[in-house]
Design a protein around this motif. Structure first.
Motif, PDB file in Angstrom:
ATOM      1  N   GLU A  69      39.934  45.567  28.720  1.00 21.39           N
ATOM      2  CA  GLU A  69      39.145  45.485  29.959  1.00 21.39           C
ATOM      3  C   GLU A  69      37.877  44.653  29.757  1.00 21.39           C
ATOM      4  O   GLU A  69      37.461  43.906  30.651  1.00 21.39           O
ATOM      5  CB  GLU A  69      38.795  46.885  30.471  1.00 21.39           C
ATOM      6  CG  GLU A  69      39.993  47.655  31.038  1.00 21.39           C
ATOM      7  CD  GLU A  69      40.730  46.921  32.170  1.00 21.39           C
ATOM      8  OE1 GLU A  69      40.068  46.210  32.953  1.00 21.39           O
ATOM      9  OE2 GLU A  69      41.975  47.036  32.254  1.00 21.39           O
ATOM     10  N   LYS A 115      37.131  41.450  32.102  1.00 22.27           N
ATOM     11  CA  LYS A 115      35.910  41.434  32.906  1.00 22.27           C
ATOM     12  C   LYS A 115      35.088  40.184  32.609  1.00 22.27           C
ATOM     13  O   LYS A 115      34.498  39.576  33.485  1.00 22.27           O
ATOM     14  CB  LYS A 115      35.085  42.700  32.583  1.00 22.27           C
ATOM     15  CG  LYS A 115      34.468  43.323  33.823  1.00 22.27           C
ATOM     16  CD  LYS A 115      33.796  44.641  33.517  1.00 22.27           C
ATOM     17  CE  LYS A 115      32.295  44.490  33.602  1.00 22.27           C
ATOM     18  NZ  LYS A 115      31.596  45.638  33.018  1.00 22.27           N
ATOM     19  N   LYS A 174      36.942  37.037  34.146  1.00 23.37           N
ATOM     20  CA  LYS A 174      37.027  37.049  35.603  1.00 23.37           C
ATOM     21  C   LYS A 174      35.853  36.312  36.251  1.00 23.37           C
ATOM     22  O   LYS A 174      34.701  36.538  35.889  1.00 23.37           O
ATOM     23  CB  LYS A 174      37.067  38.495  36.104  1.00 23.37           C
ATOM     24  CG  LYS A 174      37.488  38.607  37.551  1.00 23.37           C
ATOM     25  CD  LYS A 174      37.685  40.041  37.999  1.00 23.37           C
ATOM     26  CE  LYS A 174      38.121  39.992  39.462  1.00 23.37           C
ATOM     27  NZ  LYS A 174      38.640  41.251  39.914  1.00 23.37           N
TER      28      LYS A 174
END
Ligand code: SF4
Lengths: 192, 458
Positions: B237, B241, B244
């Motif tokens: 994650e 993140k 992104k």
């Protein structure tokens, strides 16, 4: 690339371990945009003293030792990936480097420039270094076809990737090979 | 048998296998810079071979650029010519170049992640050994020589043998003041500088899972210092993140689809590595090197070990240190905060946080060099530059700088430099310069005190 099949020559002993590519060719000489002239600066900071005069203690400046074979301490060519290190060694006239260990990237760079990184056991390296130091006229016979090395201290065989051996003995390089794979590469790209 | 992260990414990029020989590996992104590309461009030109996929190449100028007055013409003639050559080559071959002064310019291994060029599951190469940095994203990224740069230009592929696999696990709780740089310096000190030769390394364990992307990049960056071709950390994650919303990252559904694939990449349970090591996080302290290879490191509280080996002695003589000595209290005149190891925003936050309200020691020349224009901008936006200025520091402009001292940023002969870079070889930071590798926190603490201090006691 020049073909490499067999070589008989004397050698230069450089028993220092962990010789990194910053020593082989210091960064300040990397500003050139072609491959020429690096040989003049190989081991620059060992060959010359700070005041610019020749360091007579360094083996390359010792006229007793001559030859296109460098016999160096363990872990040769570690550090930066600069291929300039291989160009500098080739430019100076070396054709073979013997050590008990080579750093990965250097090894690849050397092979891509027709410079043979020849790995031997640390025991053999020690004997060989001693023999050359005591007897600078020691001849070394390197046969790439047979993957053998012969000297007065003994005969050994060495490993080399089959593909790389074909390249070196024929003077081909990877670019020729990869271009021959064009269609396969295109098919791979199409499937991406 | 399960597959490793490395196997999964590698196998997805094999175009062909030579019998008893190397494999043809497809390369997703090729980063280039001014120092190791010109001869490759020449080679292609001489052989009349076009650049196969200019759209997969990104260029920057970083190794040989000045870190002051970047708006002025470069004084050093050879450096100027090298940059002009890069510009010419990129233009001629339709390659995107973030040249000096461009808002995306900076050290190649800093800009690619921050622009979202680096993404999980990719294969990436660059004519620079610290390409391993990008492995922080679960990417197979490694340095190549100039002949190989030419190969990738010509075919977008590389002929290469698959390396063996190695895993380094670090679990437990890190002590206060211990940064990702200390973790990797510790690993290298424990394993030695050629423990990784022939291997690609995966870092695993809660210590890496809990690290920021910046920290993971610092760790993977120095994989090459233990001899490994590269290092990797499983994407999670934190990775998604980070990627992104970045300029080059896909958007919307496209991005979600990618994430779904990236989630399949982590090493399967039961996958076997050729070699594996495990360390306890609690054993790690702030680290310093005392010699002339990155494996010669000790904990801040340790003394320089005794060793009669010739190269060890030579190394200590170069550094003018003695076995049995502590480094605490050594007077230091130069500090370098920069390089692709530690020049990201997080490094400057840590540094600013420490120097806030303190003053730089008058004996110290401190070079603070952001890794990229974007980092420099963010330093300003977060007001960190004011903190530095108030503490007596001046920020320089982005580039490799004193990491390899190709430009004018050279440490004078005989001087010690506490440096956040990755190599402490003889002469690396200038002829006769003596480098002590450390974390950004240790570096700024040294700059404030004018000598090495035990940061854990402050
Ligand atoms: S900062 Fe140093 S290690 Fe990183 S790319 Fe530049 S020269 Fe290489």
């Amino acid at each position: 690339m020049e073909k490499f099949i067999q070589l008989t020559d004397t050698a230069i002993p450089l028993p220092t371990e962990n010789i990194d590519t910053d020593q082989i060719i210091p960064a300040r000489f990397l500003k050139a945009t072609d491959k020429k002239g690096f040989g003049d600066n190989v081991f620059r900071d060992w060959r010359y003293l700070k005041n610019g005069s020749v360091n007579t203690n360094f083996v390359l400046n010792n006229t007793e030792f001559k030859g296109s074979i460098l016999v160096a301490g363990n872990n040769f060519g570690c550090g930066s990936s600069r291929e300039h290190a291989a160009w500098a060694l080739v430019g100076y006239g070396f054709k073979v480097i013997i050590s008990s260990f080579f750093a990965d990237i250097f090894k690849g760079n050397a092979l891509n420039n027709g410079l043979l990184p020849l790995q031997v056991s640390s025991e053999f390296l020690k004997k060989l270094l001693q023999e050359i130091q005591e007897n600078p006229s020691t001849k070394i016979i390197v046969d790439l076809e047979k993957q053998s090395l012969k000297t007065s201290v003994g005969n050994v065989t060495f490993d080399i990737d089959t593909y790389k051996k074909v390249c070196m003995t024929n003077g081909y390089d990877d670019i020729d090979f990869l271009i021959s794979k064009k269609e396969k590469i295109a098919a791979f790209e199409a499937a991406l | 048998m399960g597959k490793t992260l490395f196997d999964k990414v590698w196998d997805a990029h094999v175009v062909d296998t030579v019998k008893n020989g190397p494999q043809v590996l497809y390369i997703d992104k090729h980063l280039i810079h001014e120092v190791t590309s010109p001869q490759a461009f020449n080679e292609l030109e001489e052989r009349k071979i076009p650049v196969a996929r200019p759209d997969k190449i990104v260029a920057t100028a970083d190794h040989n650029t000045p870190t002051i007055n970047q708006h002025l013409p470069i004084k050093d003639k050879l450096s100027r010519l090298q940059l002009e050559q890069l510009t010419k080559n990129c233009k001629k071959n339709n390659i995107t170049l973030y040249g000096l002064g461009h808002e995306n310019n900076g050290i190649v291994h800093v800009i690619a992640p921050e622009l979202g060029i680096t993404q999980p599951g990719m294969t990436m190469v660059c004519g620079d050994s610290h390409t391993s940095t990008h492995g922080a994203f679960g990417t197979i990224a490694f340095g190549i020589g100039t002949s190989q740069v030419a190969q990738v230009f010509a075919s977008q592929c590389l002929l290469i043998e698959k390396p063996k696999s190695l895993r380094v696990n670090v679990n437990g709780k890190l002590k206060k003041g211990v940064l990702p740089k200390d973790v990797i310096l510790y690993i290298i000190a424990k394993l030695g500088t050629n423990s990784g030769t022939g291997y690609f390394c995966e870092y695993a364990g809660n210590v890496f899972e809990e690290m920021s992307m910046e920290g993971r990049m610092t760790v993977c960056n120095m994989s090459i210092e233990m001899g490994a071709r590269g290092g990797m950390i499983a994407p999670d994650e934190t990775t998604f993140k980070y990627v992104k919303g970045k300029e080059f990252a896909s958007k919307g559904d496209e991005f979600d689809k990618k994430v779904a694939y990236w989630k399949t990449l982590p090493t399967d349970d039961g996958a076997v590595f050729d070699k594996e090591y495990s360390f306890d996080a609690a054993d790690i302290e702030p680290m310093l090197t005392y010699g002339t290879n990155p494996g010669m490191g000790i904990k801040i509280t340790e003394k320089i070990p005794l060793n009669t080996d010739d190269s060890f002695q030579k190394s200590l003589a170069y550094m003018n240190f003695k076995a049995g000595e502590t480094l605490i209290g050594k007077s230091i005149n130069y500090v370098f905060l920069g390089s692709c190891t530690n020049s990201r925003i997080e490094d400057f936050r840590i540094a600013a946080n420490y120097v806030k309200g303190k003053q730089k020691a008058t004996n110290v020349h401190a070079w603070l060099v952001p890794g990229s224009q974007r980092v420099a901008k963010q330093i300003q936006e977060e007001g960190l530059d004011t903190i530095f200025t108030q503490a007596g520091f001046k920020l320089r402009e982005p580039g490799c700088s004193a990491c390899l001292a190709m430009n004018d940023d050279k440490i004078p002969e005989g001087e010690y430099c506490v440096s956040t870079s990755n190599r402490n070889f003889e002469g690396r930071q200038g002829q006769g310069a003596r480098t002590i590798l450390a974390s950004p926190l240790m570096a700024v603490a040294t700059a404030v005190h004018g000598k090495i201090i035990d940061i854990t006691k402050h």
